[in-house]
Scaffold this active site. Structure first.
Site, short mmCIF file in Angstrom:
data_model
loop_
_atom_site.label_atom_id
_atom_site.label_comp_id
_atom_site.label_asym_id
_atom_site.label_seq_id
_atom_site.Cartn_x
_atom_site.Cartn_y
_atom_site.Cartn_z
N SER A 114 53.57 40.02 40.18
CA SER A 114 52.70 39.96 41.32
C SER A 114 53.14 38.93 42.39
CB SER A 114 51.44 39.56 40.59
OG SER A 114 50.31 39.57 41.51
N ASP A 258 49.79 41.69 48.13
CA ASP A 258 50.98 40.86 47.16
C ASP A 258 52.04 41.86 46.68
OD1 ASP A 258 49.50 42.43 45.22
OD2 ASP A 258 49.16 40.70 43.90
N ASP A 260 52.82 43.40 43.86
CA ASP A 260 52.72 44.82 43.20
C ASP A 260 51.62 45.76 43.94
OD1 ASP A 260 50.83 43.15 42.36
OD2 ASP A 260 50.37 44.13 40.47
N ASP A 262 48.34 45.36 44.52
CA ASP A 262 47.04 45.43 43.91
C ASP A 262 45.98 44.53 44.88
OD1 ASP A 262 47.88 43.13 42.94
OD2 ASP A 262 46.81 43.97 40.81
#
Length: 496
Positions: A114, A258, A260, A262
């Site tokens: 993340s 961010d 990743d 999501d």
């Protein structure tokens, strides 16, 4: 000789532990052996709970960190050795791989750290119906896993490299179609949007979606080096970039995520990034939500705006938000959504418009938030900043102290809640009284959330996925919230 690992013990041994967003740790501690063992444990847990079909596919994706391809390979090898078929879908957003799994009723795995620095990484596991919940985590932790003899060298890395297959492109395409099939192709027409790309895995995915919906889209700030963009504690340099881009580019908004992809970032037309818990309220309003699940750390404007029949406060972390959403839907909620202070937005109900349905996606998703805010502003004839002004004036600011061990954080915060309320209030006022005055209430749902009689809030908690101590502050002006946050961080810095 075959090795047997108990996952609970392996977490302590390796330092790679489960937090609010899956397992995370230093990349060099996430050896092939550790990642293999955790994935076998995940599959064994699904088998025990009858939540996986024999010989089914398990989808895999990763972010753009240097260590992610290796970890994806370790995950794939574990899946194959357990008798399932690994389906590597490449470098795509976390919600895209989760959505593909849900549509096909198969488990999925996202290799990502993340927002944390690229010397660390992590693994997010999804069941065929979405993110693992806390009960799933406990089921994984209690597994005993066998590691085949000769699989790994003494240093924990594979004796023979495992090669991933060519990425399966359809998973990303299906995620993009989720939005382009539901929304009109001119839904965002007339908007000039900048996409802050940095090293977000979904940077090209975002551009494809918003361009397909009619917006004029331009990529900004693309990086070949991983940049740890935290949507909940935005870096000063990212604030400066946004102001400069909007001053010179004439954008209606800037959009980003961010690592990743999501958790979303969205700015107004002036380049001011919106707080995730403010963006969440606006998104919930646009979707016509009747029930909202959100953590205790989020802005109290969600109650003050009186837009929702019920607001359910949870512990911090998407598993808690998801559990609350499921409970709300079971109790008759018609449009049930959730959001977090980091901007992650989740839906537990389908959105139906003009005979078309946008299926529920009970995992953090950046795209639904971006589109909802842009469409709501467009519908009302407002700029994004004008839309924000329709909410009650409550401002939240958060930051964190890095390299603050979790156990040390817990021990320090425990000293403020180890006796009766009056004594706890006295201890808190001795530390923060000069800033905020008298304590009105103390909430220990997640860390310590302190409400003061002057209506200001200080919320302290250990991060669930990194060695950090987080501080959230709420006040009636942005200037005061920022000032309060800076003063609290200064006080807390002396605790180490």
């Amino acid at each position: 000789m075959t090795k047997i690992y108990n996952i609970e013990e392996l977490m302590e041994l390796s330092g790679v532990k489960f937090g609010t967003s899956g397992a995370r740790g230093l990349a060099d501690k996430m050896t092939d052996e550790v990642c293999y063992a955790y994935t076998v444990a995940f599959l064994q847990h699904l088998e025990e709970s009858n939540n996986i079909d024999p010989a089914c596919q398990v989808a895999i994706a990763g972010d753009l960190r240097p260590s992610s391809p290796r970890i994806c390979a370790a995950v794939a090898k574990a899946i194959e050795d357990k008798g399932y078929s690994p389906l590597y879908c490449g470098e795509i957003p976390a919600p895209a791989i989760a959505y593909y799994g849900i549509l096909n009723s198969i488990p999925s795995v996202m290799v990502t750290g993340s927002h944390i620095p690229d010397d660390r990484n992590g693994i997010k596991y999804n069941t065929p119906v979405g993110e693992i919940l806390k009960e799933d985590e406990q089921g994984i932790r209690r597994q005993n896993v066998s590691i085949p003899e000769g699989l790994c060298k003494e240093n924990g890395f594979f004796s023979t490299a495992y090669e991933l297959e060519k990425p399966y492109q359809a998973a990303e395409d299906i995620y993009i179609q989720r939005y382009t099939d539901f929304y009109d192709e001119q839904a965002l027409a007339g908007l000039n949007l900048g996409v802050y790309e940095h090293s977000a895995v979904g940077r090209d995915t975002l551009k494809r979606i918003y361009s397909a919906l009619g917006a004029n889209v331009r990529g900004l700030g693309r990086s070949t080096k991983f940049i740890p963009v935290d949507t909940e504690a935005i870096r000063p340099e990212d604030c400066e970039l946004a102001l400069d881009w909007c001053k010179n580019g004439g954008y209606d908004a800037l959009l980003s995520t961010d690592g990743d992809s999501d958790r979303p970032l969205i700015s107004d037309e002036k380049g001011h990034w919106l707080r995730g818990d403010v963006a969440g309220i606006l998104t919930a309003q646009h979707l016509g939500a009747d029930v909202v699940a959100t953590p205790v750390s989020c802005n109290s404007a969600v109650e003050l705006c009186q837009s929702f029949k019920k607001v359910s406060r949870t512990q911090i972390g998407s598993p808690y938000v998801i559990a609350s959403m499921k409970e709300a839907s079971a109790s008759g909620g018609k449009m049930v959504v959730g959001y977090e202070a980091n901007g992650g937005f989740l839906t537990n109900s389908a959105l139906v418009e003009e005979g078309k349905a946008l299926a529920a996606l009970p995992t953090r998703d950046a795209v639904i938030l971006h589109i909802s805010i842009l469409l709501e502003a467009k519908k009302r004839g407002l700029s994004v900043s004008g839309l924000v002004k329709t909410l009650p004036e409550r401002y939240t600011i958060s930051n964190r102290i890095k390299e603050f061990p979790t156990e040390q954080s817990k021990a320090k915060l425990a000293t403020f809640v180890e006796s009766k309320f009056a004594d706890n209030a006295n201890k808190i006022e001795a530390v923060f009284g000069e800033l905020c005055g008298a304590v009105e209430a103390i909430d220990t749902t997640d860390g310590i959330r302190i409400s003061f009689e002057n209506l200001e809030i200080i919320h302290l908690r250990p991060s669930g996925n990194a060695p950090e101590l987080r501080c959230y502050n709420e006040a009636s002006s942005e200037k005061r919230a920022l000032e309060l946050n800076e003063l609290c961080i200064e006080i807390m810095s002396d605790w180490r």
